[in-house]
Design a protein around this motif. Structure first.
Motif, mmCIF file in Angstrom:
data_model
loop_
_atom_site.group_PDB
_atom_site.id
_atom_site.type_symbol
_atom_site.label_atom_id
_atom_site.label_comp_id
_atom_site.label_asym_id
_atom_site.label_seq_id
_atom_site.Cartn_x
_atom_site.Cartn_y
_atom_site.Cartn_z
ATOM 1 N N UNK A 232 78.225 151.113 11.845
ATOM 2 C CA UNK A 232 78.694 151.486 10.514
ATOM 3 C C UNK A 232 80.215 151.572 10.493
ATOM 4 N N UNK A 233 80.801 152.185 11.517
ATOM 5 C CA UNK A 233 82.264 152.290 11.592
ATOM 6 C C UNK A 233 82.890 150.898 11.681
ATOM 7 N N UNK A 234 82.316 150.012 12.495
ATOM 8 C CA UNK A 234 82.842 148.654 12.630
ATOM 9 C C UNK A 234 82.759 147.906 11.295
ATOM 10 N N UNK A 235 81.667 148.089 10.580
ATOM 11 C CA UNK A 235 81.493 147.439 9.281
ATOM 12 C C UNK A 235 82.517 147.926 8.265
ATOM 13 N N UNK A 236 83.050 149.136 8.474
ATOM 14 C CA UNK A 236 84.053 149.707 7.563
ATOM 15 C C UNK A 236 85.477 149.433 8.035
ATOM 16 N N UNK A 237 85.625 148.551 9.027
ATOM 17 C CA UNK A 237 86.958 148.146 9.447
ATOM 18 C C UNK A 237 87.538 148.876 10.643
ATOM 19 N N UNK A 238 86.805 149.818 11.227
ATOM 20 C CA UNK A 238 87.270 150.488 12.431
ATOM 21 C C UNK A 238 87.144 149.514 13.601
ATOM 22 N N UNK A 239 87.965 149.716 14.635
ATOM 23 C CA UNK A 239 87.993 148.837 15.803
ATOM 24 C C UNK A 239 87.735 149.682 17.044
ATOM 25 N N UNK A 240 86.937 149.151 17.970
ATOM 26 C CA UNK A 240 86.670 149.873 19.222
ATOM 27 C C UNK A 240 87.978 150.137 19.959
ATOM 28 N N UNK A 241 88.069 151.303 20.553
ATOM 29 C CA UNK A 241 89.257 151.689 21.320
ATOM 30 C C UNK A 241 88.777 152.229 22.669
ATOM 31 N N UNK A 242 88.906 151.418 23.708
ATOM 32 C CA UNK A 242 88.426 151.839 25.020
ATOM 33 C C UNK A 242 86.938 151.586 25.175
ATOM 34 N N UNK A 243 86.428 152.010 26.302
ATOM 35 C CA UNK A 243 85.019 151.802 26.641
ATOM 36 C C UNK A 243 84.169 152.979 26.177
ATOM 37 N N UNK A 244 82.877 152.739 25.932
ATOM 38 C CA UNK A 244 81.991 153.855 25.611
ATOM 39 C C UNK A 244 81.845 154.768 26.835
ATOM 40 N N UNK A 245 81.563 156.009 26.580
ATOM 41 C CA UNK A 245 81.376 156.986 27.652
ATOM 42 C C UNK A 245 80.001 157.627 27.496
ATOM 43 N N UNK A 246 79.411 157.996 28.627
ATOM 44 C CA UNK A 246 78.091 158.616 28.639
ATOM 45 C C UNK A 246 78.142 159.849 29.521
ATOM 46 N N UNK A 247 77.421 160.883 29.135
ATOM 47 C CA UNK A 247 77.340 162.101 29.942
ATOM 48 C C UNK A 247 75.997 162.771 29.692
ATOM 49 N N UNK A 248 75.517 163.443 30.696
ATOM 50 C CA UNK A 248 74.259 164.169 30.553
ATOM 51 C C UNK A 248 74.542 165.552 29.981
ATOM 52 N N UNK A 249 73.868 165.894 28.897
ATOM 53 C CA UNK A 249 73.989 167.194 28.240
ATOM 54 C C UNK A 249 72.908 168.102 28.835
ATOM 55 N N UNK A 250 73.290 168.915 29.800
ATOM 56 C CA UNK A 250 72.323 169.770 30.497
ATOM 57 C C UNK A 250 71.670 170.785 29.562
#
Length: 68
Positions: free
Chosen positions: A22-40
């Protein structure tokens, strides 16, 4: 031009992909790599992706970034 920054976060489900798409469709551009973390606390993987967008509008802390 002013650069806006958002950090999109969500559980690791299709909802995260839809949020980023949705953000990309509204003209936003990726900045950096996605990040993942476990939410304990909640027992789930969480995802984050930074996005940026160049706008003519002067920045204000009152801006609704998702509406830009």
């Amino acid at each position: 031009m002013n650069t806006l920054y958002r950090l999109l976060t969500e559980d690791d489900t299709s909802a995260f992909c839809h949020k980023v798409s949705d953000a990309l469709a509204k003209g936003w551009v990726l900045h950096g790599s996605p990040q993942y973390a476990y939410d304990h606390a909640n027992g789930v993987m969480r995802c984050a992706q930074a996005v940026i967008k160049e706008v003519e509008t002067p920045y204000s802390s009152d801006m609704k970034l998702g509406a830009q």
